[in-house]
Write an enzyme that holds these catalytic residues in place. Structure first.
Site, PDB file in Angstrom:
ATOM      1  N   LYS A  76       0.843  -1.191   0.000  1.00 50.25           N
ATOM      2  CA  LYS A  76       0.000   0.000   0.000  1.00 50.25           C
ATOM      3  C   LYS A  76       0.879   1.243   0.000  1.00 50.25           C
ATOM      4  O   LYS A  76       1.970   1.245   0.551  1.00 50.25           O
ATOM      5  CB  LYS A  76      -0.925   0.002   1.228  1.00 50.25           C
ATOM      6  CG  LYS A  76      -1.925  -1.157   1.245  1.00 50.25           C
ATOM      7  CD  LYS A  76      -2.936  -1.032   0.128  1.00 50.25           C
ATOM      8  CE  LYS A  76      -3.929  -2.190   0.120  1.00 50.25           C
ATOM      9  NZ  LYS A  76      -3.353  -3.458  -0.343  1.00 50.25           N
ATOM     10  N   ASP A  77       0.361   2.304  -0.592  1.00 48.19           N
ATOM     11  CA  ASP A  77       1.107   3.542  -0.763  1.00 48.19           C
ATOM     12  C   ASP A  77       1.522   4.145   0.577  1.00 48.19           C
ATOM     13  O   ASP A  77       0.760   4.123   1.544  1.00 48.19           O
ATOM     14  CB  ASP A  77       0.222   4.540  -1.521  1.00 48.19           C
ATOM     15  CG  ASP A  77       1.012   5.613  -2.222  1.00 48.19           C
ATOM     16  OD1 ASP A  77       1.846   6.255  -1.562  1.00 48.19           O
ATOM     17  OD2 ASP A  77       0.792   5.820  -3.428  1.00 48.19           O
ATOM     18  N   ARG A  78       2.726   4.702   0.619  1.00 44.09           N
ATOM     19  CA  ARG A  78       3.173   5.424   1.809  1.00 44.09           C
ATOM     20  C   ARG A  78       2.375   6.719   1.992  1.00 44.09           C
ATOM     21  O   ARG A  78       2.054   7.108   3.115  1.00 44.09           O
ATOM     22  CB  ARG A  78       4.662   5.766   1.680  1.00 44.09           C
ATOM     23  CG  ARG A  78       5.207   6.598   2.831  1.00 44.09           C
ATOM     24  CD  ARG A  78       6.495   7.307   2.433  1.00 44.09           C
ATOM     25  NE  ARG A  78       7.528   6.379   2.060  1.00 44.09           N
ATOM     26  CZ  ARG A  78       8.436   5.886   2.904  1.00 44.09           C
ATOM     27  NH1 ARG A  78       8.388   6.226   4.184  1.00 44.09           N
ATOM     28  NH2 ARG A  78       9.367   5.068   2.471  1.00 44.09           N
TER      29      ARG A  78
END
Length: 349
Positions: A76-78
């Site tokens: 998942k995106d930071r």
């Protein structure tokens, strides 16, 4: 993705994306019923401003195991507030309270026992809530909503290719004979190369045929499955497409041309060197659905220059593929952290 063709024409409006972490929210839909017993502990974690690997390391430290022993369905995106599931093997006789990990950026929501560990790609999909700021033409976005609801090209997002397309540069070097010893990095580069070829073929199809128009022969995928078959267009297949039983697809290039239509072979012509390089790796021929249809798509007007979008996507699909058909967006997440993310990029979403 700027070189890829738009299905509905280039959007007129501009907007900022990911101005704050709360502007990009992701809720992973695992779709698994936990057994309530077993040696694997599944953790639902909400993270803010941290990447998936960082959280996995925290869990590993708390459990006293190697980070390799912590698994998850997808990266998942930071740059956002993201809820996702992790699993780690913990002996039943030695329970661990993982709420000790809670901080300003990490919060353990749930802790469940399960008989099996989570595996890459085991989730059903993701629910996105995206806030667009400094929108220059809200009306153009709102006018595009109904069209986008019917589907967009299922392009891979730019994050698949690394910062400034670095993963594709590495792929060209690898195909030219340069060895990449790091197994994980090699997998990322191969995935990027395959995704690039897919995107280019889909872009050509969008330009020449669109997505609504079927060709004389198509390779169909069975919904909810990776199985595919080639067949001529018929009333039966049109009915199955309409019902969602089957989907049109595009190739994830492998070791042979088996499963490619004659038209797809033509479209792949300019990328033959890439196809040859991927073929030499012995990859199995696969397919990916051609059209990405958002689920439960809604839009809320916050003010005259702010819109909030909500929608669900199947696993492996990118929110930016949908977003690009609505608005010419600028990623406003911090540049220095974005540079670090390009090194951490993983092929699974």
């Amino acid at each position: 993705m700027s070189d890829l063709n738009y299905l509905y024409g280039a959007p007129l409006s501009k907007a900022d994306f990911k101005t704050t972490a709360e502007d990009f929210m992701v809720d992973e839909d695992l779709g698994i019923e936990f057994t309530g017993s077993g040696e694997h502990v599944c953790l639902q974690v909400v993270k803010k401003g941290e990447n998936t690997q960082y959280v996995a390391k925290l869990i590993a430290q708390r459990a006293g195991v190697s980070p390799r022993d912590v698994s998850y369905a997808g990266m998942k995106d930071r740059h956002g507030v993201c809820s996702q599931w992790f699993s780690v093997k913990v002996p039943i006789k030695k329970p661990i309270d993982f709420s000790d990990l809670n901080s300003e950026s990490v919060f353990v929501v749930s802790q469940q026992r399960h008989e099996r560990k989570l595996r890459t790609g085991c989730h059903k999909g993701n629910k996105f809530t995206i806030t667009l700021r400094n929108v220059t033409d809200p009306l153009d976005i709102l006018c595009r909503i109904n069209a986008v609801r019917s589907g967009v090209p299922n392009y891979f997002g730019e994050q698949r290719f690394g910062r400034d397309g670095h993963n594709l540069v590495m792929a060209e070097k690898m195909f030219a004979g340069e060895r990449i010893r790091d197994k994980k990095l090699r997998g990322i580069i191969i995935s990027a190369a395959r995704s690039h070829v897919f995107n280019q073929l889909v872009s050509l199809r969008v330009k020449e045929h669109g997505l609504a128009k079927t060709m004389h022969r198509e390779v169909f995928m069975l919904s909810g499955s990776n199985a595919f078959f080639e067949d001529a267009i018929s009333d039966e297949n049109i009915a199955r497409l309409a019902s969602g039983d089957i989907m049109m697809s595009a190739p994830m290039v492998g070791k042979s041309e088996k499963g490619l239509t004659e038209q797809e072979k033509v479209w792949l012509g300019p990328y033959q060197s890439w196809c040859d390089g991927l073929g030499e790796l012995g990859l199995k021929n696969e397919r990916r659905m051609l059209r990405l249809i958002p689920q439960d798509f809604s839009v809320e007007t916050i003010d005259e220059s702010t819109l909030k979008l909500s929608f669900g996507l199947p696993k492996g699909c990118f929110a930016t593929a949908l977003l690009r058909e609505l608005v010419d967006y600028t990623d406003a997440s911090p540049r220095e952290r974005k540079e670090k993310d390009s090194k951490d990029e993983d092929p699974i979403k």
